[in-house]
Design a protein around this motif. Structure first.
Motif, short mmCIF file in Angstrom:
data_model
loop_
_atom_site.label_atom_id
_atom_site.label_comp_id
_atom_site.label_asym_id
_atom_site.label_seq_id
_atom_site.Cartn_x
_atom_site.Cartn_y
_atom_site.Cartn_z
N THR A 124 0.83 -1.21 0.00
CA THR A 124 0.00 0.00 0.00
C THR A 124 0.86 1.26 0.00
OG1 THR A 124 -1.63 -1.21 1.35
CG2 THR A 124 -1.93 1.17 1.15
N PRO A 125 1.08 1.88 -1.14
CA PRO A 125 1.80 3.16 -1.15
C PRO A 125 1.09 4.19 -0.27
CG PRO A 125 1.63 2.27 -3.36
CD PRO A 125 0.76 1.41 -2.49
N GLY A 126 1.87 4.89 0.53
CA GLY A 126 1.31 5.86 1.47
C GLY A 126 1.03 5.29 2.84
N ALA A 127 1.24 3.98 3.02
CA ALA A 127 0.91 3.34 4.29
C ALA A 127 1.92 3.69 5.38
CB ALA A 127 0.85 1.83 4.11
N ILE A 128 1.44 3.64 6.61
CA ILE A 128 2.28 3.70 7.80
C ILE A 128 1.74 2.69 8.79
CG2 ILE A 128 0.89 5.58 8.81
CD1 ILE A 128 3.47 6.51 10.24
N ALA A 129 2.63 2.04 9.52
CA ALA A 129 2.23 1.08 10.55
C ALA A 129 3.33 1.05 11.61
CB ALA A 129 2.02 -0.31 9.95
N TYR A 130 3.12 0.25 12.63
CA TYR A 130 4.16 -0.01 13.63
C TYR A 130 4.41 -1.50 13.62
CZ TYR A 130 -0.13 -0.86 16.30
OH TYR A 130 -1.36 -1.30 16.71
N ALA A 131 5.68 -1.87 13.64
CA ALA A 131 6.05 -3.28 13.51
C ALA A 131 7.26 -3.57 14.38
CB ALA A 131 6.34 -3.61 12.06
N GLU A 132 7.52 -4.86 14.59
CA GLU A 132 8.70 -5.27 15.34
C GLU A 132 9.95 -4.98 14.53
OE1 GLU A 132 6.15 -7.10 14.47
OE2 GLU A 132 5.32 -8.22 16.17
N TYR A 133 10.98 -4.52 15.20
CA TYR A 133 12.23 -4.16 14.54
C TYR A 133 12.78 -5.31 13.71
CZ TYR A 133 17.23 -3.23 14.05
OH TYR A 133 18.50 -3.09 13.55
N GLY A 134 12.83 -6.52 14.30
CA GLY A 134 13.39 -7.67 13.59
C GLY A 134 12.60 -7.98 12.33
N ARG A 135 11.29 -7.90 12.43
CA ARG A 135 10.44 -8.17 11.26
C ARG A 135 10.64 -7.09 10.18
NH1 ARG A 135 5.79 -11.49 10.35
NH2 ARG A 135 5.59 -11.48 8.09
N ALA A 136 10.72 -5.83 10.61
CA ALA A 136 10.95 -4.74 9.67
C ALA A 136 12.29 -4.89 8.97
CB ALA A 136 10.88 -3.41 10.41
N LEU A 137 13.28 -5.35 9.73
CA LEU A 137 14.62 -5.57 9.17
C LEU A 137 14.60 -6.68 8.13
CD1 LEU A 137 17.35 -4.19 9.94
CD2 LEU A 137 17.82 -6.20 11.35
N ARG A 138 13.97 -7.81 8.50
CA ARG A 138 13.95 -8.96 7.60
C ARG A 138 13.15 -8.67 6.32
NH1 ARG A 138 13.03 -11.32 12.56
NH2 ARG A 138 10.84 -11.78 12.11
N ASP A 139 12.09 -7.85 6.46
CA ASP A 139 11.25 -7.55 5.30
C ASP A 139 11.67 -6.28 4.57
OD1 ASP A 139 8.56 -9.33 4.98
OD2 ASP A 139 9.27 -9.38 7.03
N LYS A 140 12.80 -5.70 5.01
CA LYS A 140 13.36 -4.51 4.35
C LYS A 140 12.35 -3.37 4.27
CE LYS A 140 16.75 -7.08 1.57
NZ LYS A 140 16.58 -8.37 2.26
N LEU A 141 11.67 -3.11 5.38
CA LEU A 141 10.72 -2.01 5.44
C LEU A 141 11.44 -0.69 5.72
CD1 LEU A 141 7.83 -3.65 7.50
CD2 LEU A 141 8.14 -3.59 5.03
N ASN A 142 10.83 0.39 5.30
CA ASN A 142 11.39 1.73 5.50
C ASN A 142 11.06 2.20 6.92
OD1 ASN A 142 12.15 4.43 5.40
ND2 ASN A 142 11.28 4.77 3.36
#
Length: 344
Positions: free
Chosen positions: A210-228
């Motif tokens: 979803t372009p324009g999306a914002i969420a809160y996520a676990e650091y490890g998950r964000a790292l593994r999924d290469k999230l901004n």
């Protein structure tokens, strides 16, 4: 030579013994990758009779299941206060550290460059800031071209009872008067703007697609999924990026304090820490263990194995291992509360 009946009897004993050594746990989705990896490595080292099964059902459900003895241990990213622990016949111990991070899908914005603060996050999730080029966001991000932020904001949040939501709302509650007045601290968000997604995986998928999306996520998950991942300010306004060093720094004071605590209940919340270099939304994940019974000892054996042998897996998955001083504080509590020496 043993009779066929005797052989069957021996097989039954072996089977019962293996089952007795097995453990079941449930709770935090934040901690799921860690428990599964530890369980896999633990079984390889300790043998086939040391199976640990873990079900990621969210922190709230994990507390319910261990309180009603449906599992051998629960897992929660929100620590329980002593009155609730006593009521449920439980004790809690930190297992590893991590963080909750705001993540965005903003094509054209360099990863890790966007800066937000608690007031802006609160206004996004309560629907008062609706576009990325809002003047309050532009004021924090002079280095980002305004045209890259010219799109609608699409907030995503956890639909289920979640320790990540607890850490996120705890941080906003501490640093945004508007959030404190309208929302407060909870494992579930109510009446906020955006789309609800059940479980960490669904949140991550929603952000990625979803372009324009914002969420809160676990650091490890964000790292593994290469999230901004977004930058956040510390207490004196200096912006900090999430990193293993920043997560560990957030817990140093509490780790030292544990060494001198006579009977800690480990009610440690790091989501609003004062440490200059610490990530503002750092969190601990906890194992919930019955106060007594043979099952408790087996859970402690598993966690102690993780303390001794699981730091490499923790780092690999994006968690931060507990400091040595915090591990010693936990092991001293085990010795007093369970008579479990664990190398002391």
């Amino acid at each position: 030579m043993p009779t066929p009946l005797f052989k069957l009897f021996l097989l039954a004993l072996v089977s019962l013994s293996a089952q007795a050594a097995n453990l079941s746990g449930a709770g935090s989705t934040f901690a799921e990758p860690l428990y599964r990896k530890w369980a896999e490595q633990y079984q390889k080292q300790a043998g086939a009779g040391s199976v640990v099964n873990y079900e990621a059902v969210g922190s709230g459900e994990g507390v319910k299941r261990i309180a009603t003895k449906q599992v051998d241990f629960g897992a929660s990213d929100e620590p329980l206060k002593r009155a609730e622990l006593d009521e449920k016949g439980l004790r809690q111990f930190p297992v590893a550290m991590g963080a909750v991070v705001p993540v965005v899908n903003l094509p054209g914005v360099q990863a890790g460059s966007l800066k937000l603060n608690a007031d802006v996050l609160a206004k996004i999730y309560t629907g008062r800031i609706k576009r990325w080029n809002d003047t309050e966001i532009l004021a924090l991000n002079e280095g980002i071209p305004a045209n890259a932020l010219d799109r609608a904001i699409k907030p995503v949040y956890r639909a289920d009872s979640s320790g990540s939501t607890f850490a996120f709302s705890y941080y906003l509650n501490a640093r945004s008067p508007d959030w404190k007045k309208s929302q407060g601290v909870s494992k579930e968000l109510k009446g906020v703007s955006g789309t609800a997604a059940k479980g960490s995986g669904a949140v991550v998928e929603a952000v990625k697609t979803t372009p324009g999306a914002i969420a809160y996520a676990e650091y490890g998950r964000a790292l593994r999924d290469k999230l901004n991942m977004v930058q956040l300010p510390n207490r004196v306004g200096v912006y900090v990026k999430a990193s293993p060093e920043a997560i560990l720094a957030a817990a140093q004071f509490d780790a030292e304090k544990l060494l001198y605590s006579a009977d800690p209940d480990f009610y440690l919340v790091l989501a609003d820490n004062d440490t200059y270099a610490g990530w503002p939304m750092t969190t601990l994940t906890f194992t919930l263990v019955p106060k007594s019974g043979p099952g408790a000892q087996k859970v402690l054996e598993f966690i102690y194995w993780g303390y001794k042998h699981g730091d490499g897996a923790s780092r690999e998955l994006g968690y931060v291992p507990l400091s040595d001083s915090m591990k010693i504080g936990v092991r001293k509590a085990w010795s007093r509360q369970y008579g479990y020496k664990a190398g002391l």
